[in-house]
Write a protein that holds these residues in place. Structure first.
Motif, PDB file in Angstrom:
ATOM      1  N   UNK A  73      30.253  40.514  41.049  1.00  0.00           N
ATOM      2  CA  UNK A  73      31.236  41.047  41.990  1.00  0.00           C
ATOM      3  C   UNK A  73      32.633  40.476  41.809  1.00  0.00           C
ATOM      4  N   UNK A  74      32.773  39.389  41.039  1.00  0.00           N
ATOM      5  CA  UNK A  74      34.115  38.836  40.800  1.00  0.00           C
ATOM      6  C   UNK A  74      34.891  39.834  39.928  1.00  0.00           C
ATOM      7  N   UNK A  75      36.199  40.026  40.202  1.00  0.00           N
ATOM      8  CA  UNK A  75      36.956  41.025  39.428  1.00  0.00           C
ATOM      9  C   UNK A  75      36.892  40.808  37.917  1.00  0.00           C
ATOM     10  N   UNK A  76      36.894  39.543  37.480  1.00  0.00           N
ATOM     11  CA  UNK A  76      36.837  39.328  36.023  1.00  0.00           C
ATOM     12  C   UNK A  76      35.498  39.807  35.461  1.00  0.00           C
ATOM     13  N   UNK A  77      34.421  39.462  36.151  1.00  0.00           N
ATOM     14  CA  UNK A  77      33.086  39.852  35.692  1.00  0.00           C
ATOM     15  C   UNK A  77      32.948  41.374  35.706  1.00  0.00           C
ATOM     16  N   UNK A  78      33.465  41.985  36.758  1.00  0.00           N
ATOM     17  CA  UNK A  78      33.387  43.452  36.855  1.00  0.00           C
ATOM     18  C   UNK A  78      34.191  44.099  35.729  1.00  0.00           C
ATOM     19  N   UNK A  79      35.373  43.534  35.446  1.00  0.00           N
ATOM     20  CA  UNK A  79      36.198  44.058  34.350  1.00  0.00           C
ATOM     21  C   UNK A  79      35.448  43.970  33.035  1.00  0.00           C
ATOM     22  N   UNK A  80      34.784  42.848  32.785  1.00  0.00           N
ATOM     23  CA  UNK A  80      34.033  42.666  31.530  1.00  0.00           C
ATOM     24  C   UNK A  80      32.870  43.650  31.474  1.00  0.00           C
ATOM     25  N   UNK A  81      32.216  43.845  32.601  1.00  0.00           N
ATOM     26  CA  UNK A  81      31.081  44.764  32.641  1.00  0.00           C
ATOM     27  C   UNK A  81      31.515  46.191  32.296  1.00  0.00           C
ATOM     28  N   UNK A  82      32.752  46.507  32.669  1.00  0.00           N
ATOM     29  CA  UNK A  82      33.286  47.832  32.327  1.00  0.00           C
ATOM     30  C   UNK A  82      33.390  48.025  30.824  1.00  0.00           C
ATOM     31  N   UNK A  83      33.513  46.926  30.087  1.00  0.00           N
ATOM     32  CA  UNK A  83      33.631  47.022  28.625  1.00  0.00           C
ATOM     33  C   UNK A  83      32.258  47.002  27.947  1.00  0.00           C
ATOM     34  N   UNK A  84      31.233  46.635  28.688  1.00  0.00           N
ATOM     35  CA  UNK A  84      29.861  46.628  28.146  1.00  0.00           C
ATOM     36  C   UNK A  84      28.958  47.118  29.278  1.00  0.00           C
ATOM     37  N   UNK A  85      28.920  48.433  29.492  1.00  0.00           N
ATOM     38  CA  UNK A  85      28.269  48.970  30.695  1.00  0.00           C
ATOM     39  C   UNK A  85      26.796  48.581  30.855  1.00  0.00           C
ATOM     40  N   UNK A  86      26.126  48.202  29.753  1.00  0.00           N
ATOM     41  CA  UNK A  86      24.717  47.821  29.887  1.00  0.00           C
ATOM     42  C   UNK A  86      24.530  46.350  30.216  1.00  0.00           C
ATOM     43  N   UNK A  87      25.624  45.638  30.449  1.00  0.00           N
ATOM     44  CA  UNK A  87      25.530  44.182  30.618  1.00  0.00           C
ATOM     45  C   UNK A  87      24.867  43.795  31.938  1.00  0.00           C
ATOM     46  N   UNK A  88      24.183  42.650  31.890  1.00  0.00           N
ATOM     47  CA  UNK A  88      23.611  42.056  33.099  1.00  0.00           C
ATOM     48  C   UNK A  88      24.488  40.865  33.486  1.00  0.00           C
ATOM     49  N   UNK A  89      24.602  40.626  34.786  1.00  0.00           N
ATOM     50  CA  UNK A  89      25.374  39.462  35.234  1.00  0.00           C
ATOM     51  C   UNK A  89      24.384  38.417  35.748  1.00  0.00           C
ATOM     52  N   UNK A  90      24.490  37.211  35.217  1.00  0.00           N
ATOM     53  CA  UNK A  90      23.596  36.125  35.621  1.00  0.00           C
ATOM     54  C   UNK A  90      24.458  34.978  36.153  1.00  0.00           C
ATOM     55  N   UNK A  91      24.206  34.580  37.387  1.00  0.00           N
ATOM     56  CA  UNK A  91      25.065  33.561  37.995  1.00  0.00           C
ATOM     57  C   UNK A  91      24.385  32.230  38.227  1.00  0.00           C
ATOM     58  N   UNK A  92      23.042  32.206  38.120  1.00  0.00           N
ATOM     59  CA  UNK A  92      22.315  30.957  38.397  1.00  0.00           C
ATOM     60  C   UNK A  92      21.177  30.776  37.384  1.00  0.00           C
ATOM     61  N   UNK A 151      18.121  30.218  38.157  1.00  0.00           N
ATOM     62  CA  UNK A 151      16.968  30.975  38.667  1.00  0.00           C
ATOM     63  C   UNK A 151      17.048  32.421  38.172  1.00  0.00           C
ATOM     64  N   UNK A 152      18.251  32.989  38.228  1.00  0.00           N
ATOM     65  CA  UNK A 152      18.402  34.374  37.742  1.00  0.00           C
ATOM     66  C   UNK A 152      18.121  34.447  36.241  1.00  0.00           C
ATOM     67  N   UNK A 153      18.566  33.442  35.506  1.00  0.00           N
ATOM     68  CA  UNK A 153      18.337  33.434  34.055  1.00  0.00           C
ATOM     69  C   UNK A 153      16.845  33.368  33.738  1.00  0.00           C
ATOM     70  N   UNK A 154      16.076  32.711  34.613  1.00  0.00           N
ATOM     71  CA  UNK A 154      14.619  32.592  34.390  1.00  0.00           C
ATOM     72  C   UNK A 154      13.902  33.892  34.710  1.00  0.00           C
ATOM     73  N   UNK A 155      14.473  34.682  35.634  1.00  0.00           N
ATOM     74  CA  UNK A 155      13.723  35.850  36.090  1.00  0.00           C
ATOM     75  C   UNK A 155      14.245  37.182  35.543  1.00  0.00           C
TER      76      UNK A 155
END
Ligand code: SF4
Length: 287
Positions: free
Chosen positions: A124-143, A145-149
């Motif tokens: 949800x951070x604007x930078x992360x959202x901007x990057x996701x726009x350049x790689x629409x299939x990207x996943x965002x991992x913030x912790x 725990x998320x990386x493990x699951x």
């Protein structure tokens, strides 16, 4: 007399200075409306001062009148936003930090090469959202725990939000190892971030009180607060000098000051000056 020490690396980084410079130049030469797409940087005082000079934030390109100037913020925008600005007949000024643009390019390249792109950062951070726009299939991992699951493919390509703490990146990457066959990492953490965090940690270890200056919505400022708070129990986050309290400095021999990458030096100066006044008033017994 209380020592007041400003961290060796503190305040506005190259990307923020550049964005402000572009916005100021656009305001000076303006013959038409000038807008920013969202706040130019995460600093409400700077955004308010730009608004006084006629540079106002809008949420969508379509909210601007045809022919207006639209400044793309330092955190970057999605390609879709750029297309919409063009379609709305706006004159775009790209204030995206070149280091953020590098993250966009790496993310695009990884996706084209068939990697499951993982952006390590704040969803949800604007930078992360901007990057996701350049790689629409990207996943965002913030912790971790998320990386493990998170469900990842065989080939994983990692890019990183520029303001992330490196220890967290190490933990997230460790959690991904073993969950895929190939892992490619572009460590896109910005040097300005690591320098500020390192200098803040060093100062917080010797200070009795730490004051961190910067926008409450600024991710890198909040990270600085976390870094300082683990080393100095009396850590305070302020945006303006009016938020300071004399009582914070009653027992302090050393007060450390640091500031996020979206805090201009003038803001550091006014806060530091006010800390000096409060400390001196306490010493003189007038507060
Ligand atoms: S912290 Fe680094 S990447 Fe972010 S705007 Fe500043 S210079 Fe650019």
């Amino acid at each position: 007399m209380t020592r007041i020490v400003v961290a060796q690396h503190a305040g506005a980084c190259f990307g923020v200075e550049r964005a402000l410079d572009l916005a100021n130049r656009a305001a000076e030469g303006a013959t038409t409306d000038v807008h920013t797409l969202g706040p130019l940087i995460h600093n409400p005082q700077v955004v308010a001062s730009l608004a006084q000079r006629g540079v106002t934030p809008i949420e969508r390109p379509e909210d601007a009148g045809e022919g207006s100037v639209l400044i793309m913020r330092a955190h970057g925008v999605t390609p879709e936003m750029e297309r919409r600005a063009q379609a709305a007949g706006l004159e775009a000024v790209d204030a995206t930090c070149p280091f953020v643009k590098k993250v966009h390019r790496f993310a695009e390249r990884l996706e084209v090469e068939g990697y499951q792109v993982v952006i390590v950062g704040e969803a949800g951070h604007p930078e992360t959202e901007g990057t996701r726009g350049h790689a629409p299939g990207a996943l965002v991992v913030g912790t971790v725990e998320e990386a493990r699951s998170v469900e990842v493919g065989r080939r994983v390509g990692v890019v990183v939000q520029t303001t992330l703490e490196r220890p967290l990146l190490r933990e997230v990457v460790s959690a991904l190892i073993g969950r895929c066959e190939e892992l490619r990492l572009y460590d896109t953490i910005c040097e300005a971030t690591t320098e500020r965090q390192g200098a803040a940690a060093e100062l917080a270890a010797e200070a009795d009180v730490m004051v961190v200056i910067g926008g409450r919505s600024s991710a890198n400022t909040r990270h600085l607060v976390d870094v300082c708070a683990t080393r100095c129990g009396a850590t305070f986050h302020v945006e303006t000098p009016e938020e300071l309290h004399g009582a914070w400095f009653a027992e302090a021999e050393t007060v450390g000051v640091t500031a996020g990458a979206s805090t201009p030096s003038a803001q550091i100066d006014v806060v530091t000056k006010r800390i000096r006044e409060l400390c001196d008033a306490r010493a003189a017994g007038t507060s």
